[in-house]
Write an enzyme that holds these catalytic residues in place. Structure first.
Site, short mmCIF file in Angstrom:
data_model
loop_
_atom_site.label_atom_id
_atom_site.label_comp_id
_atom_site.label_asym_id
_atom_site.label_seq_id
_atom_site.Cartn_x
_atom_site.Cartn_y
_atom_site.Cartn_z
CG ASN A 147 -9.88 -91.66 27.28
OD1 ASN A 147 -10.18 -90.64 27.90
ND2 ASN A 147 -8.80 -92.36 27.55
CG HIS A 192 -11.33 -99.10 27.61
ND1 HIS A 192 -11.38 -99.06 26.22
CD2 HIS A 192 -10.44 -98.16 27.98
CE1 HIS A 192 -10.54 -98.13 25.79
NE2 HIS A 192 -9.97 -97.56 26.84
CG HIS A 202 -9.13 -95.65 31.61
ND1 HIS A 202 -7.86 -96.11 31.33
CD2 HIS A 202 -9.68 -95.35 30.40
CE1 HIS A 202 -7.64 -96.07 30.02
NE2 HIS A 202 -8.73 -95.61 29.44
N GLY A 241 -9.31 -89.13 22.86
CA GLY A 241 -8.08 -89.84 23.22
C GLY A 241 -8.23 -91.35 23.29
CD GLN A 242 -12.70 -95.50 22.25
OE1 GLN A 242 -13.50 -94.62 21.93
NE2 GLN A 242 -13.05 -96.76 22.42
CG ASP A 282 -3.89 -99.35 31.30
OD1 ASP A 282 -4.87 -98.80 30.77
OD2 ASP A 282 -2.75 -99.36 30.77
CB ILE A 283 -0.53 -103.29 29.50
CG1 ILE A 283 0.64 -104.26 29.39
CG2 ILE A 283 -0.45 -102.21 28.44
CD1 ILE A 283 0.62 -105.09 28.12
P1 5GP Z 1 -7.81 -95.57 25.82
O1 5GP Z 1 -6.81 -94.53 25.45
O2 5GP Z 1 -8.31 -96.31 24.61
O3 5GP Z 1 -8.91 -95.06 26.70
O4 5GP Z 1 -7.02 -96.58 26.74
C1 5GP Z 1 -6.51 -97.78 26.32
C2 5GP Z 1 -5.73 -98.36 27.47
O5 5GP Z 1 -5.48 -99.73 27.21
C3 5GP Z 1 -4.37 -97.70 27.68
O6 5GP Z 1 -4.31 -97.15 28.99
C4 5GP Z 1 -3.38 -98.84 27.48
O7 5GP Z 1 -2.29 -98.78 28.39
C5 5GP Z 1 -4.22 -100.08 27.69
N1 5GP Z 1 -3.81 -101.23 26.92
C6 5GP Z 1 -3.51 -101.27 25.59
N2 5GP Z 1 -3.19 -102.51 25.22
C7 5GP Z 1 -3.31 -103.29 26.33
C8 5GP Z 1 -3.11 -104.69 26.57
O8 5GP Z 1 -2.76 -105.48 25.68
N3 5GP Z 1 -3.33 -105.12 27.84
C9 5GP Z 1 -3.72 -104.30 28.83
N4 5GP Z 1 -3.90 -104.83 30.06
N5 5GP Z 1 -3.92 -102.97 28.64
C10 5GP Z 1 -3.71 -102.48 27.41
#
Ligand code: 5GP
Ligand code: ZN
Length: 114
Positions: free
Chosen positions: A88, A101, A103, A94-95, A32-33
């Site tokens: 999520n 994906h 986590h 919170g998606q 995760d970034i």
């Molecule tokens: P969500 O809230 O959709 O479950 O999580 C999305 C996750 O993707 C977040 O934790 C965010 O830090 C990560 N993320 C968003 N953009 C990028 C990206 O360009 N590269 C990577 N490696 N992670 C990302």
């Protein structure tokens, strides 16, 4: 099938750089970034599925494989004392990225969030 503008599809296609921690024909795992824990992996299907809600019976094997892969990768990446799995789903879930994906969060606490 990937989507042209989806950020995780772009990572799958190699258009955006990332560390490819694991990949096979149907799964990609990368960090995760913006990590919320010392170990924070994202596991994605290589095909575009927007949400867990949108997954169907045809994804049963894929989802099972992702869950079974998580403990091994968590351990290999340094989460040797446990980990958490988070998916999520949708706005109230919170998606933020609408490409399904998983986590995988681990490492010594306290974590930044979650
Ligand atoms: P969500 O809230 O959709 O479950 O999580 C999305 C996750 O993707 C977040 O934790 C965010 O830090 C990560 N993320 C968003 N953009 C990028 C990206 O360009 N590269 C990577 N490696 N992670 C990302
Ligand atoms: Zn996608």
């Amino acid at each position: 099938m990937t989507e042209p503008h989806c950020i995780f599809c772009r990572i799958v296609r190699g258009e955006l750089p990332t560390k490819r921690i694991f990949e096979d024909d149907e799964i990609l795992v990368f960090p995760d970034i913006n990590p919320a824990a010392p170990v924070h992996l994202l596991m994605v299907p290589k095909t575009h599925v927007a949400t867990l809600d949108a997954a169907g019976a045809e994804h049963e094997r894929l989802l099972g494989r992702m869950l079974l892969l998580a403990p091994r990768l968590a351990r290999e990446q340094g989460a040797t004392n446990g980990f958490r799995i988070v998916i999520n789903n949708g706005p109230d879930g919170g998606q933020e990225v609408y490409h399904l994906h998983v986590h995988v969060l681990g490492g010594p606490r306290p974590w930044k969030r979650l």
